[in-house]
Design an enzyme around this catalytic site. Structure first.
Site, PDB file in Angstrom:
ATOM      1  N   HIS A  80       0.859  -1.190   0.000  1.00 32.03           N
ATOM      2  CA  HIS A  80       0.000   0.000   0.000  1.00 32.03           C
ATOM      3  C   HIS A  80       0.892   1.236   0.000  1.00 32.03           C
ATOM      4  CE1 HIS A  80       0.969  -0.537   4.202  1.00 32.03           C
ATOM      5  NE2 HIS A  80       0.340   0.557   4.578  1.00 32.03           N
ATOM      6  N   ASP A  84       5.837   4.598   4.841  1.00 34.69           N
ATOM      7  CA  ASP A  84       6.847   3.709   5.437  1.00 34.69           C
ATOM      8  C   ASP A  84       7.126   2.473   4.573  1.00 34.69           C
ATOM      9  OD1 ASP A  84       4.152   3.224   6.394  1.00 34.69           O
ATOM     10  OD2 ASP A  84       4.953   1.689   7.746  1.00 34.69           O
ATOM     11  N   HIS A  85       6.247   2.180   3.603  1.00 34.59           N
ATOM     12  CA  HIS A  85       6.414   0.996   2.750  1.00 34.59           C
ATOM     13  C   HIS A  85       7.030   1.318   1.383  1.00 34.59           C
ATOM     14  CE1 HIS A  85       4.021  -1.668   5.442  1.00 34.59           C
ATOM     15  NE2 HIS A  85       3.709  -0.459   5.896  1.00 34.59           N
ATOM     16  N   HIS A 164      -7.088  -2.268   5.908  1.00 32.31           N
ATOM     17  CA  HIS A 164      -6.224  -1.302   6.595  1.00 32.31           C
ATOM     18  C   HIS A 164      -6.991  -0.013   6.862  1.00 32.31           C
ATOM     19  CE1 HIS A 164      -2.653   0.344   8.151  1.00 32.31           C
ATOM     20  NE2 HIS A 164      -2.046   0.737   7.054  1.00 32.31           N
TER      21      HIS A 164
HETATM   22 ZN   LIG Z   1       3.159   0.475   7.766  1.00 32.29          ZN
HETATM   23 ZN   LIG Z   2       0.011   1.381   6.598  1.00 32.88          ZN
END
Ligand SMILES: [Zn+2]
Ligand SMILES: [Zn+2]
Length: 296
Positions: A80, A84-85, A164
């Site tokens: 997603h 942070d990803h 999420h």
């Molecule tokens: Zn995350």
């Molecule tokens: Zn997330």
């Protein structure tokens, strides 16, 4: 059977044998900076091929740390668009060019991945102009999941939607390799779809959130964060239904509570194998599961 190897050296999984698939955790953290837990990123190695799940903070550093060849990673899957990803993508891409990578990097992700990559390439165009002549560099080739050609002789990677919270484009991944399966939950709260895909998985890499009662009760914002992640109670329910051979807790959001405490809470109601991921931990999945570099 699961075997643990408490060794301090950094990389020596046995992933040469073609029937073994290896998972190396490059980063196991969250958006909060932590030198011991860099941003979420999982390297999967199989039959001389490599792919990445998410590219968090410091992924390029960790790849360098394990002595891996940057040019080997050709396919990246993004769960997603939370920063942070994906924040490590630019570093990984530009650094692999420094290592004279010529092949484009394929990135598969949610719908907005295309515009993200286009904008990223635009943002670094001045640096690229300065370093490379005549288009002689590797580019980001970013595709929505729906545009991906799923066909591969060796491995099957299935993206599935998770839950999420407010993110409507969030995914987990199921990897099937020679009758073994690995599931990566992505960032998610309790999700029927994660459960459906994780039934009897060999390895389930699942996120978790936990807090001490005091912190939980006194923090309104945290309650909102909890609603988009997986609590210990939810996790026990998921694991009891799915019965993975091994569960690896990853992307752990822990507030005033230790990993040991989380594990002891889980063990009250679930007897399967559960461990926490560690940066640079390496797991070989074949006829048995061997875990290297598990830390303390
Ligand atoms: Zn995350
Ligand atoms: Zn997330």
């Amino acid at each position: 059977m699961i075997k643990y190897f408490l060794i301090a050296l950094l990389f020596f999984s046995n992933a040469h044998a073609s029937d073994i698939i290896n998972i190396t955790f490059l980063g196991t953290g969250t958006p909060r900076p932590d030198i011991n837990k860099l941003g979420p990123s999982v390297l999967i190695k199989y039959a001389n091929e490599e792919l990445l799940l998410d590219v968090g903070r410091g992924s390029a550093l960790r790849i360098n740390q394990i002595g891996n060849d940057f040019s080997k990673i050709s396919n990246i899957f993004i769960s997603h668009m939370h920063y942070d990803h994906i924040i490590g993508i630019a570093d990984l891409w530009l650094t692999s060019n420094l290592w004279q990578r010529k092949k484009d990097i394929n990135i598969f992700g949610p719908n907005s991945i295309k515009s993200f990559c286009d904008n990223l390439m635009k943002s670094y165009s001045e640096d690229i102009k300065y370093r490379y002549k005549e288009n002689n560099y590797s580019k980001l080739n970013c595709l929505k999941f729906s545009e991906r050609n799923h066909k591969s002789n060796n491995i099957e990677i299935i993206e599935f939607t998770n839950n999420h919270g407010h993110i409507d484009n969030s995914y987990g991944f199921k990897i099937n390799y020679k009758n073994k399966s690995i599931v990566y939950s992505g960032d998610t709260t309790y999700s029927e779809n994660v459960i459906k895909n994780s039934m009897n998985a060999d390895i389930l890499i699942h996120e978790v959130i936990a807090a001490s009662p005091k912190i939980y009760e006194s923090n309104h914002k945290l309650k909102k964060v909890f609603s988009t992640h997986t609590s210990i109670e939810q996790l026990v329910k998921i694991l009891s239904l799915c019965k993975p051979k091994l569960t690896i807790l990853n992307h752990a959001l822990l507030f005033g509570i230790s990993e040991e405490r989380v594990l002891s809470e889980i063990r009250k109601n679930y007897s399967g194998d559960v461990i926490f991921s560690r940066d640079l931990m390496s797991v070989d999945l074949g006829e048995e599961i061997n875990i290297f570099n598990i830390g303390k």
